[in-house]
Write a protein that holds these residues in place. Structure first.
Motif, short mmCIF file in Angstrom:
data_model
loop_
_atom_site.label_atom_id
_atom_site.label_comp_id
_atom_site.label_asym_id
_atom_site.label_seq_id
_atom_site.Cartn_x
_atom_site.Cartn_y
_atom_site.Cartn_z
N LYS A 27 4.17 4.20 -4.61
CA LYS A 27 3.67 2.98 -3.99
C LYS A 27 3.97 3.00 -2.50
N ARG A 29 1.93 2.50 1.71
CA ARG A 29 0.74 2.39 2.57
C ARG A 29 0.01 3.73 2.51
N GLU A 40 -3.29 -0.77 2.75
CA GLU A 40 -2.01 -1.21 3.32
C GLU A 40 -0.92 -1.33 2.27
N ASP A 41 -1.25 -1.76 1.09
CA ASP A 41 -0.28 -1.87 0.00
C ASP A 41 -0.93 -1.26 -1.23
N ASP A 69 8.79 3.30 -5.29
CA ASP A 69 8.35 2.42 -4.22
C ASP A 69 8.90 2.95 -2.90
N GLY A 72 6.85 0.68 1.77
CA GLY A 72 5.84 0.53 2.81
C GLY A 72 5.63 1.75 3.68
#
Length: 409
Positions: A27, A29, A40-41, A69, A72
């Motif tokens: 997960k 960007r 973006e996500d 994750d 970002g």
């Protein structure tokens, strides 16, 4: 295709480095390299070494896989080095190491540079040889003796007797010797053929150039040419090469030939860019006169006019650094990309990122397999701490490198 190299017939009981792909969800960007698309996500689902789903995180739903994750960070395709020399170390003067490095030292240099490449996020290296050490690097990776990126190799570069960099390449004279030189690379397991078509003057007779190109194509291999100014670029394009290395000044007529024949250019600015920086040049022992020469070249953007006009006309521009040249180490990526944007062969950062991903894959006819973050592609991916589309130097912070779902860094 040609008969495979003899090492393909060797029985390997077990690879020394037997890495397995990991089924998981990443997960973060995502820069997909499909046009300017950025999620973006988002998430990337990997199973069996392949990407099976890509999309916004809101569409992930429940999954039986471990979810990583990245917080970002940017997930994007693995980087493709389309002009490198793994057994040149990127530190020392080329002719000296070419003539005096033993085969064993060449192997160690290639091994070290493969590790540096993986740490820099490079998942495919198109090694344009000079000597034949790359044939053995490819064997070592393919047979699991050493972990490395995907490799496409040319074996020995082929030159006319006494031609450009004669002190390291395969010399040949006459059409028959050109054909023999190609066949020897094919026998060794080359994926493509590289020729040195010029330096200060044009090299090869017409008969030699016709023979070396025809023999490569008879063996169903692409052939690429070191070609650095208009007369040379036009000549090799008219004779039928598949790619131009470096490039240089070009007339509108030459650019049209490249367009008509769909011939890409691998630009390699890094030697100029890196050797023009006094602090770097001093650390690498570059003489002052060479630094001044490089600074003058970098400062005169008109010298790149032909490449810029070719790019704007639609000639595909592909990333390569000539890695292995002094001050151009194999993990130096961002300065080349930044200069591609600065000089104008790439209009923006996202286009530069496509030059090092999907266009590199297209050049090597691997775009159905790698080069973008899309369902159905192999999971050649990197995770970057930052946003390379906004700051190309974020690529100096690669935290994970995957090849076909296998964690390589």
């Amino acid at each position: 295709m040609p008969e495979p190299a003899s090492w393909h017939y060797t029985k390997i009981t077990k690879p020394m480095f037997d890495l397995k792909p990991v089924d998981q969800v990443l997960k973060g960007r995502i820069i997909t390299a499909v046009g300017d698309e950025i999620i973006e996500d988002g998430f990337v689902e990997i199973r069996g070494g392949k990407i099976v789903r890509v999309g916004p995180a809101s569409e992930l739903g429940n999954t039986d896989l471990a979810v990583v994750d990245t917080g970002g960070k940017t997930i994007m395709p693995g980087l493709i080095q389309s002009h490198g020399h793994l057994s040149w170390d990127g530190v020392h003067e080329l002719s000296f190491q070419s003539m005096y490095d033993s085969p064993e030292i060449r192997a160690y240099k290639a091994a070290g540079n493969m590790l540096k490449s993986l740490r820099a996020g490079v998942t495919l290296v198109r090694d344009l040889g000079v000597h034949n050490a790359n044939l053995f690097a490819k064997q070592a990776v393919a047979q699991g003796f050493f972990p490395g990126p995907r490799l496409l190799v040319s074996g020995e570069s082929i030159i006319q007797t006494g031609g450009h960099t004669y002190w390291v390449c395969r010399e040949a004279s006459g059409a028959d010797e050109m054909r023999r030189a190609v066949r020897d690379q094919v026998k060794g397991g080359a994926d493509l053929i590289k020729i040195m078509a010029c330096h200060d003057t044009l090299e090869f007779t017409d008969a030699e150039l016709e023979a070396v190109i025809d023999e490569a194509h008879r063996n169903r291999l692409p052939i690429t040419a070191h070609a650095t100014y208009d007369a040379c670029i036009r000549r090799v394009a008219e004779f039928g090469v598949d790619c131009v290395e470096h490039g240089g000044s070009m007339s509108d007529e030459t650019i049209q030939i490249l367009l008509d024949k769909k011939i890409p250019i691998v630009t390699t600015f890094s030697a100029l860019v890196m050797q023009a920086k006094p602090d770097i040049a001093k650390a690498f022992g570059i003489p002052e006169w060479k630094v001044l020469e490089r600074q003058k070249a970098v400062g005169d953007k008109t010298r790149f006019d032909g490449l810029v006009r070719a790019a704007k006309a639609g000639v595909p521009i592909v990333f390569g650094t000539d890695a292995g040249s002094p001050a151009v180490e194999h993990d130096v990526i961002a300065p080349e990309l930044a200069f591609m944007v600065e000089v104008g062969v790439c209009p923006n950062n996202l286009d530069a990122l496509r030059a090092i991903t999907i266009r590199g894959a297209q050049l090597s006819k691997m775009d159905k397999k790698i080069g973008t973050v899309e369902a159905g592609k192999e999971a050649d991916l990197i995770v970057v701490d930052g946003k390379p589309d906004e700051d190309l130097y974020a690529l100096e912070r690669v935290e994970m490198t995957f090849i076909a779902g296998k964690r390589m860094h």
